[in-house]
Design an enzyme around this catalytic site. Sequence first.
Site, PDB file in Angstrom:
ATOM      1  N   THR A   1       0.828  -1.208   0.000  1.00 58.59           N
ATOM      2  CA  THR A   1       0.000   0.000   0.000  1.00 58.59           C
ATOM      3  C   THR A   1       0.861   1.256   0.000  1.00 58.59           C
ATOM      4  O   THR A   1       1.989   1.235   0.523  1.00 58.59           O
ATOM      5  CB  THR A   1      -0.898   0.006   1.266  1.00 58.59           C
TER       6      THR A   1
ATOM      7  N   TYR B   1      -1.422   0.143  10.363  1.00 54.30           N
ATOM      8  CA  TYR B   1      -1.705  -0.580   9.114  1.00 54.30           C
ATOM      9  C   TYR B   1      -0.499  -0.497   8.170  1.00 54.30           C
ATOM     10  O   TYR B   1       0.023  -1.507   7.697  1.00 54.30           O
ATOM     11  CB  TYR B   1      -2.966   0.007   8.457  1.00 54.30           C
TER      12      TYR B   1
HETATM   13  N1  LIG Z   1      -8.761  -1.399  -1.123  1.00 55.85           N
HETATM   14  C1  LIG Z   1      -7.713  -0.558  -1.199  1.00 55.85           C
HETATM   15  O1  LIG Z   1      -7.840   0.626  -1.556  1.00 55.85           O
HETATM   16  C2  LIG Z   1      -6.323  -1.062  -0.873  1.00 55.85           C
HETATM   17  C3  LIG Z   1      -5.253  -0.175  -1.008  1.00 55.85           C
HETATM   18  C4  LIG Z   1      -3.972  -0.630  -0.718  1.00 55.85           C
HETATM   19  C5  LIG Z   1      -3.774  -1.941  -0.322  1.00 55.85           C
HETATM   20  N2  LIG Z   1      -4.844  -2.764  -0.174  1.00 55.85           N
HETATM   21  C6  LIG Z   1      -4.578  -4.146   0.269  1.00 55.85           C
HETATM   22  O2  LIG Z   1      -5.214  -5.014  -0.650  1.00 55.85           O
HETATM   23  C7  LIG Z   1      -5.659  -6.196   0.013  1.00 55.85           C
HETATM   24  C8  LIG Z   1      -7.119  -6.414  -0.295  1.00 55.85           C
HETATM   25  O3  LIG Z   1      -7.874  -5.284   0.144  1.00 55.85           O
HETATM   26  P1  LIG Z   1      -9.445  -5.254  -0.065  1.00 55.85           P
HETATM   27  O4  LIG Z   1      -9.864  -3.829  -0.117  1.00 55.85           O
HETATM   28  O5  LIG Z   1      -9.799  -6.183  -1.164  1.00 55.85           O
HETATM   29  O6  LIG Z   1      -9.926  -5.855   1.339  1.00 55.85           O
HETATM   30  P2  LIG Z   1     -11.085  -6.916   1.625  1.00 55.85           P
HETATM   31  O7  LIG Z   1     -11.336  -6.816   3.097  1.00 55.85           O
HETATM   32  O8  LIG Z   1     -12.220  -6.725   0.691  1.00 55.85           O
HETATM   33  O9  LIG Z   1     -10.384  -8.307   1.296  1.00 55.85           O
HETATM   34  C9  LIG Z   1      -9.573  -9.000   2.201  1.00 55.85           C
HETATM   35  C10 LIG Z   1      -9.918 -10.480   2.065  1.00 55.85           C
HETATM   36  O10 LIG Z   1      -9.025 -11.243   2.887  1.00 55.85           O
HETATM   37  C11 LIG Z   1      -9.768 -12.155   3.698  1.00 55.85           C
HETATM   38  N3  LIG Z   1      -8.962 -12.345   4.916  1.00 55.85           N
HETATM   39  C12 LIG Z   1      -8.571 -11.409   5.815  1.00 55.85           C
HETATM   40  N4  LIG Z   1      -7.810 -11.966   6.761  1.00 55.85           N
HETATM   41  C13 LIG Z   1      -7.700 -13.295   6.460  1.00 55.85           C
HETATM   42  C14 LIG Z   1      -7.030 -14.392   7.060  1.00 55.85           C
HETATM   43  N5  LIG Z   1      -6.325 -14.255   8.193  1.00 55.85           N
HETATM   44  N6  LIG Z   1      -7.124 -15.615   6.467  1.00 55.85           N
HETATM   45  C15 LIG Z   1      -7.851 -15.790   5.322  1.00 55.85           C
HETATM   46  N7  LIG Z   1      -8.510 -14.773   4.711  1.00 55.85           N
HETATM   47  C16 LIG Z   1      -8.433 -13.532   5.276  1.00 55.85           C
HETATM   48  C17 LIG Z   1     -11.106 -11.471   3.913  1.00 55.85           C
HETATM   49  O11 LIG Z   1     -12.152 -12.365   4.251  1.00 55.85           O
HETATM   50  C18 LIG Z   1     -11.329 -10.801   2.547  1.00 55.85           C
HETATM   51  O12 LIG Z   1     -11.953 -11.680   1.643  1.00 55.85           O
HETATM   52  C19 LIG Z   1      -5.349  -5.996   1.484  1.00 55.85           C
HETATM   53  O13 LIG Z   1      -4.132  -6.646   1.770  1.00 55.85           O
HETATM   54  C20 LIG Z   1      -5.181  -4.496   1.608  1.00 55.85           C
HETATM   55  O14 LIG Z   1      -4.311  -4.156   2.662  1.00 55.85           O
HETATM   56  C21 LIG Z   1      -6.112  -2.363  -0.442  1.00 55.85           C
END
Ligand SMILES: NC(=O)c1ccc[n+]([C@@H]2O[C@H](COP(=O)([O-])OP(=O)(O)OC[C@H]3O[C@@H](n4cnc5c(N)ncnc54)[C@H](O)[C@@H]3O)[C@@H](O)[C@H]2O)c1
Length: 326
Positions: free
Chosen positions: A114, A138
């Site tokens: 991120t 985070y």
């Molecule tokens: N959405 C954004 O703008 C953004 C920006 C930068 C980075 N990210 C990173 O991208 C990734 C996905 O983000 P997102 O927005 O899709 O989030 P999200 O919450 O929609 O997806 C996360 C997924 O991981 C699963 N999960 C979480 N912990 C788990 C565990 N211990 N074991 C198994 N499954 C687990 C959840 O059930 C979910 O399906 C994350 O790592 C987040 O930090 C997202």
Amino acid sequence: MRVLVTGGCGYVGAHTVRELSAAGHEVAICDNLSTGHRPFGEGYRLIEADIANQDVLAKALDGVDAVLHFAASAYVGESVVNPRKYIHNNVESALKLLDAVLASPARLFVFSSTCAVYGVPRTLPIAETAPRDPVNPYGATKLFFEHALAAYSVAHGLRSVSLRYFNAAGAHPDGSMGELHTPETHLIPLALQAALGVAPPLTIFGNNLNTPDGTCIRDYIHVSDLGRAHVLALEYLAQGGRTTCLNLGTGEGTSVAQIVLAAERISGRKVPYSYADPRPGDPPALYADSALAQSVLGWRPQFDISAILSTAWNWELRLQAMNHRL
Ligand SMILES: NC(=O)c1ccc[n+]([C@@H]2O[C@H](COP(=O)([O-])OP(=O)(O)OC[C@H]3O[C@@H](n4cnc5c(N)ncnc54)[C@H](O)[C@@H]3O)[C@@H](O)[C@H]2O)c1
């Protein structure tokens, strides 16, 4: 290739699964469904488990060539009030996943990092060489994991690409999936839901910042563009690419006020809003220098901010028709 996608039922993971599958890769998903949605994994092998479950992971990794790791806790504000949750999930559990990977033959790894690893940037646009100085737990957990990957690359030959996303936004162009976080904290769904009257008026944090219109500037990148970048990162590693970290953004900053105007244009409705004080530690402007991802991966974002808003709007209408239940 055979790939294991952790967090493949979440927002970015599920869109990436579609891109992987379209590119001909064989996908299995590991997701504990803590924030993900089972229907997003339909049509794929779903292993409903936590990434810390080594026995399950050992079986799931059998015959797998590469791991794409999305599973994490991903709310900046929550990480400030509950850092233990973030250190537990994003570091402790993620390191257990890495142990399972090292015990398997898979040696290719793509990680969802991120722009929060940079904290408050000193210069814009932000390049990968900018100081990494996260201002919340985070971002700190994501940076720690990047360091773990760098060390495991040297020591164990686990080659990885850490993709530092800026603000993921938009929805699948075919309307089949999009953003559905509970609670929702992201600007675009909140603005569109406010326009629809299904969420409270939008709160705009800061209207007197050092930006052209006084509101925060961010770099919104379409979730399908992120998905394609993961496919390219995987192929880069498969062709012998070295461990690296790459920014994923458009390089264009868009202000909150501009998003509100675009949301009004696309929805044909007013977005009710009020102003509040800026959030502590929230930089006035963040946008990426993505030249490195473009040259290393040959990646170019295909969706502009209008396409982001219009795909997100289609998805909000669909969610409303389904009463926000998938
Ligand atoms: N959405 C954004 O703008 C953004 C920006 C930068 C980075 N990210 C990173 O991208 C990734 C996905 O983000 P997102 O927005 O899709 O989030 P999200 O919450 O929609 O997806 C996360 C997924 O991981 C699963 N999960 C979480 N912990 C788990 C565990 N211990 N074991 C198994 N499954 C687990 C959840 O059930 C979910 O399906 C994350 O790592 C987040 O930090 C997202």
